[in-house]
Design a protein around this motif. Structure first.
Motif, PDB file in Angstrom:
ATOM      1  N   TYR A 280      49.194  49.297  31.331  1.00 33.70           N
ATOM      2  CA  TYR A 280      50.218  48.320  31.693  1.00 33.70           C
ATOM      3  C   TYR A 280      51.289  48.924  32.595  1.00 33.70           C
ATOM      4  O   TYR A 280      51.783  48.260  33.514  1.00 33.70           O
ATOM      5  CB  TYR A 280      50.836  47.664  30.455  1.00 33.70           C
ATOM      6  CG  TYR A 280      50.229  46.315  30.222  1.00 33.70           C
ATOM      7  CD1 TYR A 280      50.711  45.194  30.883  1.00 33.70           C
ATOM      8  CD2 TYR A 280      49.123  46.164  29.401  1.00 33.70           C
ATOM      9  CE1 TYR A 280      50.132  43.954  30.718  1.00 33.70           C
ATOM     10  CE2 TYR A 280      48.536  44.936  29.225  1.00 33.70           C
ATOM     11  CZ  TYR A 280      49.042  43.832  29.883  1.00 33.70           C
ATOM     12  OH  TYR A 280      48.448  42.605  29.728  1.00 33.70           O
ATOM     13  N   LEU A 281      51.650  50.171  32.373  1.00 30.91           N
ATOM     14  CA  LEU A 281      52.587  50.839  33.282  1.00 30.91           C
ATOM     15  C   LEU A 281      51.990  50.925  34.682  1.00 30.91           C
ATOM     16  O   LEU A 281      52.652  50.637  35.678  1.00 30.91           O
ATOM     17  CB  LEU A 281      52.917  52.246  32.786  1.00 30.91           C
ATOM     18  CG  LEU A 281      53.813  52.356  31.560  1.00 30.91           C
ATOM     19  CD1 LEU A 281      53.946  53.811  31.141  1.00 30.91           C
ATOM     20  CD2 LEU A 281      55.186  51.746  31.840  1.00 30.91           C
ATOM     21  N   LEU A 282      50.715  51.320  34.742  1.00 29.51           N
ATOM     22  CA  LEU A 282      50.051  51.487  36.036  1.00 29.51           C
ATOM     23  C   LEU A 282      49.770  50.149  36.703  1.00 29.51           C
ATOM     24  O   LEU A 282      49.557  50.092  37.913  1.00 29.51           O
ATOM     25  CB  LEU A 282      48.774  52.313  35.880  1.00 29.51           C
ATOM     26  CG  LEU A 282      49.001  53.742  35.378  1.00 29.51           C
ATOM     27  CD1 LEU A 282      47.663  54.458  35.201  1.00 29.51           C
ATOM     28  CD2 LEU A 282      49.919  54.516  36.313  1.00 29.51           C
TER      29      LEU A 282
ATOM     30  N   ARG B 288      42.816  45.171  36.318  1.00 29.94           N
ATOM     31  CA  ARG B 288      43.878  44.162  36.267  1.00 29.94           C
ATOM     32  C   ARG B 288      43.371  42.882  35.593  1.00 29.94           C
ATOM     33  O   ARG B 288      44.072  42.283  34.778  1.00 29.94           O
ATOM     34  CB  ARG B 288      44.369  43.817  37.666  1.00 29.94           C
ATOM     35  CG  ARG B 288      45.118  44.913  38.350  1.00 29.94           C
ATOM     36  CD  ARG B 288      45.529  44.509  39.776  1.00 29.94           C
ATOM     37  NE  ARG B 288      46.058  45.648  40.483  1.00 29.94           N
ATOM     38  CZ  ARG B 288      47.274  46.132  40.316  1.00 29.94           C
ATOM     39  NH1 ARG B 288      48.081  45.556  39.457  1.00 29.94           N
ATOM     40  NH2 ARG B 288      47.673  47.183  40.998  1.00 29.94           N
ATOM     41  N   MET B 289      42.161  42.472  35.941  1.00 28.70           N
ATOM     42  CA  MET B 289      41.597  41.250  35.374  1.00 28.70           C
ATOM     43  C   MET B 289      41.351  41.388  33.872  1.00 28.70           C
ATOM     44  O   MET B 289      41.603  40.453  33.112  1.00 28.70           O
ATOM     45  CB  MET B 289      40.297  40.883  36.096  1.00 28.70           C
ATOM     46  CG  MET B 289      40.522  40.358  37.485  1.00 28.70           C
ATOM     47  SD  MET B 289      39.024  40.058  38.469  1.00 28.70           S
ATOM     48  CE  MET B 289      37.856  39.466  37.294  1.00 28.70           C
ATOM     49  N   ILE B 290      40.845  42.544  33.439  1.00 32.40           N
ATOM     50  CA  ILE B 290      40.595  42.772  32.013  1.00 32.40           C
ATOM     51  C   ILE B 290      41.903  42.656  31.239  1.00 32.40           C
ATOM     52  O   ILE B 290      41.974  41.973  30.209  1.00 32.40           O
ATOM     53  CB  ILE B 290      39.935  44.145  31.779  1.00 32.40           C
ATOM     54  CG1 ILE B 290      38.517  44.162  32.350  1.00 32.40           C
ATOM     55  CG2 ILE B 290      39.919  44.491  30.280  1.00 32.40           C
ATOM     56  CD1 ILE B 290      37.906  45.553  32.427  1.00 32.40           C
ATOM     57  N   LEU B 291      42.954  43.323  31.738  1.00 36.18           N
ATOM     58  CA  LEU B 291      44.254  43.260  31.069  1.00 36.18           C
ATOM     59  C   LEU B 291      44.801  41.833  31.071  1.00 36.18           C
ATOM     60  O   LEU B 291      45.285  41.341  30.047  1.00 36.18           O
ATOM     61  CB  LEU B 291      45.245  44.203  31.752  1.00 36.18           C
ATOM     62  CG  LEU B 291      44.955  45.689  31.605  1.00 36.18           C
ATOM     63  CD1 LEU B 291      45.851  46.500  32.527  1.00 36.18           C
ATOM     64  CD2 LEU B 291      45.126  46.135  30.168  1.00 36.18           C
ATOM     65  N   SER B 292      44.701  41.174  32.202  1.00 33.41           N
ATOM     66  CA  SER B 292      45.217  39.816  32.328  1.00 33.41           C
ATOM     67  C   SER B 292      44.472  38.847  31.408  1.00 33.41           C
ATOM     68  O   SER B 292      45.094  38.048  30.696  1.00 33.41           O
ATOM     69  CB  SER B 292      45.099  39.363  33.782  1.00 33.41           C
ATOM     70  OG  SER B 292      45.503  38.034  33.913  1.00 33.41           O
ATOM     71  N   CYS B 293      43.160  38.911  31.401  1.00 29.76           N
ATOM     72  CA  CYS B 293      42.358  38.015  30.555  1.00 29.76           C
ATOM     73  C   CYS B 293      42.597  38.297  29.074  1.00 29.76           C
ATOM     74  O   CYS B 293      42.691  37.365  28.261  1.00 29.76           O
ATOM     75  CB  CYS B 293      40.875  38.154  30.871  1.00 29.76           C
ATOM     76  SG  CYS B 293      40.403  37.425  32.447  1.00 29.76           S
ATOM     77  N   GLY B 294      42.715  39.572  28.732  1.00 33.99           N
ATOM     78  CA  GLY B 294      42.996  39.922  27.336  1.00 33.99           C
ATOM     79  C   GLY B 294      44.337  39.386  26.884  1.00 33.99           C
ATOM     80  O   GLY B 294      44.460  38.795  25.794  1.00 33.99           O
TER      81      GLY B 294
END
Length: 120
Positions: A52-54, A107-113
């Motif tokens: 998330y920082l990155l 980015r998509m994995i984090l966003s979808c999660g």
């Protein structure tokens, strides 16, 4: 829905054509194993916090450590895990190593999660 509703099928016959069709669409075992391994990486909250920082900015290990109030050694270990999973990349600026997300898939994995857990 109660657990007992999920565990039992009301039908007493198989659907072999349907099962065969679904089975032919399944990824092979090696791909499923690799996918499971990828998701294990996201099972550690420190690694997710680093990602998330990155997501916001490229950072060096000392900045990540400061943001997360952790020591650089612990952060370096987690960065190595993320790098080995191809979730992050790095570049050198003199003696400093700068880390960033590997690509838009991360980015998509984090966003979808996050979208999924916020639906509750």
């Amino acid at each position: 829905m109660a657990i007992d509703e999920i565990e039992h099928c009301e039908q007493s016959h198989c659907h072999p054509d349907f099962a065969k069709k679904i089975d032919s669409m399944m990824p092979d075992e090696d791909q499923l194993y690799d996918l499971a391994e990828l998701f294990k990486i996201f099972g550690d909250s420190t690694r997710v916090r680093i990602l998330y920082l990155l997501l916001e900015s490229e950072m060096c290990v000392c900045d990540i450590a400061q943001c997360l109030s952790m020591n650089q050694s612990a952060i370096s270990h987690q960065l190595r895990v993320l790098k080995n999973a191809d979730l992050i990349r790095f570049r050198r600026e003199g003696k400093t190593v700068i880390y960033s997300l590997a690509d838009d898939h991360v980015r998509m994995i984090l966003s979808c999660g996050m979208e999924h857990i916020l639906e509750k």
